[in-house]
Design a protein around this motif. Sequence first.
Motif, PDB file in Angstrom:
ATOM      1  N   TYR A  48       0.789  -1.100   0.058  1.00 23.87           N
ATOM      2  CA  TYR A  48       0.177   0.002   0.158  1.00 23.87           C
ATOM      3  C   TYR A  48       0.910   1.198   0.056  1.00 23.87           C
ATOM      4  N   ALA A  92       2.242   1.761  -3.492  1.00 24.09           N
ATOM      5  CA  ALA A  92       1.331   2.003  -4.591  1.00 24.09           C
ATOM      6  C   ALA A  92       0.915   3.582  -4.253  1.00 24.09           C
ATOM      7  N   TRP A  95       4.079   5.692  -5.837  1.00 20.53           N
ATOM      8  CA  TRP A  95       4.027   5.886  -7.122  1.00 20.53           C
ATOM      9  C   TRP A  95       2.848   6.551  -7.699  1.00 20.53           C
ATOM     10  N   THR A  96       1.618   6.454  -6.873  1.00 18.53           N
ATOM     11  CA  THR A  96       0.379   7.285  -7.129  1.00 18.53           C
ATOM     12  C   THR A  96       0.762   8.782  -7.166  1.00 18.53           C
ATOM     13  N   ILE A 129      -0.645  -0.726 -11.147  1.00 17.17           N
ATOM     14  CA  ILE A 129      -1.205  -0.542  -9.754  1.00 17.17           C
ATOM     15  C   ILE A 129      -2.882  -0.655  -9.746  1.00 17.17           C
ATOM     16  N   PHE A 182      -4.517  -4.320  -7.760  1.00 13.23           N
ATOM     17  CA  PHE A 182      -5.553  -4.080  -6.888  1.00 13.23           C
ATOM     18  C   PHE A 182      -6.928  -4.493  -7.180  1.00 13.23           C
TER      19      PHE A 182
END
Length: 141
Positions: free
Chosen positions: A73, A76, A79-80, A118, A122
């Motif tokens: 998490y 992610a 990188w988000t 990503i 998910f």
Amino acid sequence: MGILNSITGLIKTGVEIADDFITTEEEKFEQMLKKEQLKLEREKAYLQDLKSARQMQIEALKQDDTFSKRFVYYFAILWTIIGASYIIGITFFEIPDKNIRFADTTLGFILGTIISQIIAFFYGSSLGSKSKEEVLKKFSK
């Protein structure tokens, strides 16, 4: 990637040459079926990779270490944030003319790989892969 693209190009060329020699509808159908089976195998390998990543996450959640449980998490989210920052930066800030191509390439990479992977991790693969598999099962019977 260069080798993979070369191999893909050779396969495409081979398929085009084979199309010249295939004359009956049955032969064309068999060739089409083989092409679809190769696509399906590629999709299966991709999904197996996602499955192993998810299995790794399941094992991480069984640990007592909080950082290990939440690493995917954090990764992610990082990188988000990087991707969103880059998109905002490229949209609202002046880019020198000599760097536009580089900026566009990087933007394509961020959107095409990082963000899409990503989301795929998910939320799973596309519904299209499921429908392809169903069609191939019908044809192979």
